[in-house]
Design an enzyme around this catalytic site. Structure first.
Site, PDB file in Angstrom:
ATOM      1  N   ARG A  85       2.375   0.986   5.141  1.00 14.23           N
ATOM      2  CA  ARG A  85       2.767   1.406   3.770  1.00 14.23           C
ATOM      3  C   ARG A  85       2.226   0.454   2.692  1.00 14.23           C
ATOM      4  O   ARG A  85       2.850   0.266   1.646  1.00 14.23           O
ATOM      5  CB  ARG A  85       4.284   1.509   3.633  1.00 14.23           C
ATOM      6  N   SER A 134      11.296   9.173   2.557  1.00 16.84           N
ATOM      7  CA  SER A 134      11.940   7.914   2.957  1.00 16.84           C
ATOM      8  C   SER A 134      12.098   7.015   1.734  1.00 16.84           C
ATOM      9  O   SER A 134      11.104   6.658   1.103  1.00 16.84           O
ATOM     10  CB  SER A 134      11.080   7.163   3.983  1.00 16.84           C
ATOM     11  N   GLU A 147      10.670   1.919  -0.278  1.00 17.37           N
ATOM     12  CA  GLU A 147       9.278   2.381  -0.083  1.00 17.37           C
ATOM     13  C   GLU A 147       8.794   3.034  -1.379  1.00 17.37           C
ATOM     14  O   GLU A 147       7.614   2.987  -1.716  1.00 17.37           O
ATOM     15  CB  GLU A 147       9.248   3.394   1.069  1.00 17.37           C
TER      16      GLU A 147
HETATM   17  C1  LIG Z   1       9.916  15.158   1.489  1.00 18.86           C
HETATM   18  C2  LIG Z   1       8.965  13.985   1.479  1.00 18.86           C
HETATM   19  C3  LIG Z   1       8.428  13.545   2.665  1.00 18.86           C
HETATM   20  C4  LIG Z   1       7.549  12.465   2.686  1.00 18.86           C
HETATM   21  N1  LIG Z   1       7.027  12.069   3.887  1.00 18.86           N
HETATM   22  C5  LIG Z   1       6.168  11.027   3.935  1.00 18.86           C
HETATM   23  C6  LIG Z   1       5.606  10.611   5.180  1.00 18.86           C
HETATM   24  O1  LIG Z   1       5.863  11.196   6.231  1.00 18.86           O
HETATM   25  N2  LIG Z   1       4.766   9.547   5.171  1.00 18.86           N
HETATM   26  C7  LIG Z   1       4.434   8.894   4.020  1.00 18.86           C
HETATM   27  O2  LIG Z   1       3.665   7.935   4.102  1.00 18.86           O
HETATM   28  N3  LIG Z   1       4.934   9.274   2.828  1.00 18.86           N
HETATM   29  C8  LIG Z   1       5.790  10.327   2.747  1.00 18.86           C
HETATM   30  N4  LIG Z   1       6.314  10.720   1.547  1.00 18.86           N
HETATM   31  C9  LIG Z   1       5.950   9.977   0.312  1.00 18.86           C
HETATM   32  C10 LIG Z   1       4.825  10.652  -0.527  1.00 18.86           C
HETATM   33  O3  LIG Z   1       4.618  11.963  -0.122  1.00 18.86           O
HETATM   34  C11 LIG Z   1       3.518   9.861  -0.389  1.00 18.86           C
HETATM   35  O4  LIG Z   1       3.693   8.543  -0.810  1.00 18.86           O
HETATM   36  C12 LIG Z   1       2.384  10.505  -1.211  1.00 18.86           C
HETATM   37  O5  LIG Z   1       1.161   9.889  -0.905  1.00 18.86           O
HETATM   38  C13 LIG Z   1       2.637  10.430  -2.718  1.00 18.86           C
HETATM   39  O6  LIG Z   1       1.677  11.238  -3.351  1.00 18.86           O
HETATM   40  P1  LIG Z   1       1.819  11.608  -4.875  1.00 18.86           P
HETATM   41  O7  LIG Z   1       0.554  12.265  -5.304  1.00 18.86           O
HETATM   42  O8  LIG Z   1       3.057  12.381  -5.100  1.00 18.86           O
HETATM   43  O9  LIG Z   1       1.907  10.170  -5.522  1.00 18.86           O
HETATM   44  P2  LIG Z   1       2.799   9.666  -6.747  1.00 18.86           P
HETATM   45  O10 LIG Z   1       4.222   9.689  -6.359  1.00 18.86           O
HETATM   46  O11 LIG Z   1       2.394  10.367  -7.980  1.00 18.86           O
HETATM   47  O12 LIG Z   1       2.309   8.152  -6.820  1.00 18.86           O
HETATM   48  C14 LIG Z   1       2.617   7.264  -5.780  1.00 18.86           C
HETATM   49  C15 LIG Z   1       1.884   5.937  -6.044  1.00 18.86           C
HETATM   50  O13 LIG Z   1       0.484   6.152  -5.946  1.00 18.86           O
HETATM   51  C16 LIG Z   1      -0.160   5.819  -7.192  1.00 18.86           C
HETATM   52  N5  LIG Z   1      -1.212   6.822  -7.399  1.00 18.86           N
HETATM   53  C17 LIG Z   1      -1.070   8.159  -7.356  1.00 18.86           C
HETATM   54  N6  LIG Z   1      -2.266   8.746  -7.544  1.00 18.86           N
HETATM   55  C18 LIG Z   1      -3.152   7.742  -7.713  1.00 18.86           C
HETATM   56  C19 LIG Z   1      -4.560   7.690  -7.972  1.00 18.86           C
HETATM   57  N7  LIG Z   1      -5.295   8.800  -8.089  1.00 18.86           N
HETATM   58  N8  LIG Z   1      -5.136   6.485  -8.122  1.00 18.86           N
HETATM   59  C20 LIG Z   1      -4.424   5.325  -8.015  1.00 18.86           C
HETATM   60  N9  LIG Z   1      -3.099   5.305  -7.767  1.00 18.86           N
HETATM   61  C21 LIG Z   1      -2.482   6.509  -7.629  1.00 18.86           C
HETATM   62  C22 LIG Z   1       0.921   5.883  -8.253  1.00 18.86           C
HETATM   63  O14 LIG Z   1       0.593   5.058  -9.352  1.00 18.86           O
HETATM   64  C23 LIG Z   1       2.114   5.390  -7.441  1.00 18.86           C
HETATM   65  O15 LIG Z   1       2.084   3.980  -7.358  1.00 18.86           O
HETATM   66  C24 LIG Z   1       7.199  11.809   1.488  1.00 18.86           C
HETATM   67  C25 LIG Z   1       7.733  12.267   0.269  1.00 18.86           C
HETATM   68  C26 LIG Z   1       8.614  13.354   0.262  1.00 18.86           C
HETATM   69  C27 LIG Z   1       9.161  13.859  -1.038  1.00 18.86           C
END
Ligand SMILES: Cc1cc2nc3c(=O)[nH]c(=O)nc-3n(C[C@H](O)[C@H](O)[C@H](O)COP(=O)(O)OP(=O)(O)OC[C@H]3O[C@@H](n4cnc5c(N)ncnc54)[C@H](O)[C@@H]3O)c2cc1C
Length: 340
Positions: A156, A227, A322
């Site tokens: 992570r 998580s 996380e």
């Molecule tokens: C139901 C559920 C289940 C999940 N299961 C998992 C799992 O199994 N494993 C896991 O690892 N995660 C899981 N997650 C967490 C999440 O899905 C991941 O962290 C995902 O990668 C976040 O993507 P996002 O586009 O929504 O990012 P955001 O929430 O928009 O951003 C997350 C972080 O990434 C940065 N960021 C986003 N886009 C960019 C970019 N283009 N350039 C630079 N930085 C950027 C943001 O600044 C922030 O720090 C889960 C979440 C939910 C709601």
């Protein structure tokens, strides 16, 4: 001053706003607003964000879409824009019979966010399939490329979590044609034992989707960020002590340390369903905090702090979130914002 709502841009569905939200569909749109004044924040699908109030800065919302494909004798390659939906990209690969991403099906969010916390599930991490990451350094406007090693992937973690100044616009994936299914994880292991032949990438993705749908609340139905806490890693002497007091405690060796299951620790405290205001620990999955009924960010912070304190009190283990925690001026910790 006019503000922009972040309510529909975070899967916790918390009410918060930003000073300004800039949608980036093409890199020219990003370059046009550089240099940015501090604070700024890059956002994808908002599925890993806890907004602890209004953000007094600019949100750069990655909406870039395009996928380029090429191959050589050994590998398939995809150059994928950061605003593409992660799950849709996974399904487009497995539907073509291309393996490597199937265990990561149904993780919410964008492709551009996937390297940030090195997303992982069911024995596979982004680090296993990532060839390189292409970004713009928001301080200089310059293009930067990171190979897998330079990304400094860990559990992570990545360089993009220690340095928040990169806007990831594309991620390059390398998926070997000699694909090997990873079926070592609990539920997948049991499922694959029942099969007569090696399952296809699509069959594995479908199984992962089934398992996840049974286990995890869909943010569209019950707002959440997956998580909330990382699985804590403790020294082996501490783990041994804990095993003596709690013989049934799940423990996984990682190098010279031991990883514990945060969900198990929370569950053992009887906290499933525990509610603070409108925020609650999910009834089936103790690691997931949900916005049950018009929760405020204060409700979520108080609930998270309560869990951290209780786990520390009983096990002497410090849970770390996380989720990314954002205050008025940007990234911070629960402790910092709890007092605001
Ligand atoms: C139901 C559920 C289940 C999940 N299961 C998992 C799992 O199994 N494993 C896991 O690892 N995660 C899981 N997650 C967490 C999440 O899905 C991941 O962290 C995902 O990668 C976040 O993507 P996002 O586009 O929504 O990012 P955001 O929430 O928009 O951003 C997350 C972080 O990434 C940065 N960021 C986003 N886009 C960019 C970019 N283009 N350039 C630079 N930085 C950027 C943001 O600044 C922030 O720090 C889960 C979440 C939910 C709601």
């Amino acid at each position: 001053m006019a503000t922009s709502s972040l309510h529909s841009l975070n899967t916790f569905a918390l009410k918060a706003s930003a000073r300004e939200i800039v949608a980036v569909r093409k890199l020219e749109q990003l370059h046009a607003c550089l240099p940015l004044s501090q604070p700024y924040l890059v956002l994808g699908g908002g599925s890993n964000m806890l907004f602890c109030g209004d953000f007094d800065g600019t949100v750069i919302h990655n909406q870039m879409r395009d996928i380029e494909y090429w191959q050589d004798e050994q590998n398939h390659y995809f150059n994928v824009a950061g605003g593409e939906n992660w799950h849709q990209f996974v399904m487009s690969c497995v539907n073509k019979g291309i393996g490597g991403l199937e265990n990561l099906a149904l993780i919410p969010g964008s492709v551009g966010a996937a390297p940030v916390q090195n997303i992982g599930a069911y024995g596979v991490e982004l680090a296993d399939v990532c060839e390189s990451v292409k970004a713009i350094d928001l301080r200089t406007g310059k293009e930067v490329s990171f190979d897998r090693q330079q990304c400094q992937f860990a559990y992570r973690e990545s360089i993009f979590k220690t340095n928040r100044d990169y806007f990831i616009h594309h991620v390059v994936f390398k998926l070997p044609k000699q694909w090997q299914a990873v079926l070592s994880y609990g539920e997948l292991k049991a499922w694959s034992r029942e099969l007569n032949s090696q399952p296809s990438p699509l069959a594995i993705a479908n199984e992962v989707i089934k398992v996840r749908n049974n286990k995890l609340p869909d943010p569209n139905d019950i707002p959440n960020v997956g998580s909330f806490f990382k699985n804590p890693v403790v020294e082996s002497s501490h783990a041994k002590q804990l095993k003596l007091s709690y013989p049934e405690m799940p423990q996984y060796e990682v190098g010279h340390s031991v990883k514990l299951a945060a969900g198990w620790l929370i569950d053992q405290l009887g906290l499933k369903g525990h509610q603070v205001g409108g925020a609650a620990v999910h009834e089936r999955q103790a690691l997931v905090l949900v916005n049950k009924n018009k929760a405020t960010s204060r409700d979520v912070m108080d609930l998270a702090q309560h869990i951290i304190e209780q786990v520390d009190l009983k096990y002497g283990v410090k849970l770390e979130p996380e989720v990314n925690i954002i205050g008025h001026q940007g990234y911070g910790t629960l402790k910092e914002f709890a007092g605001e």
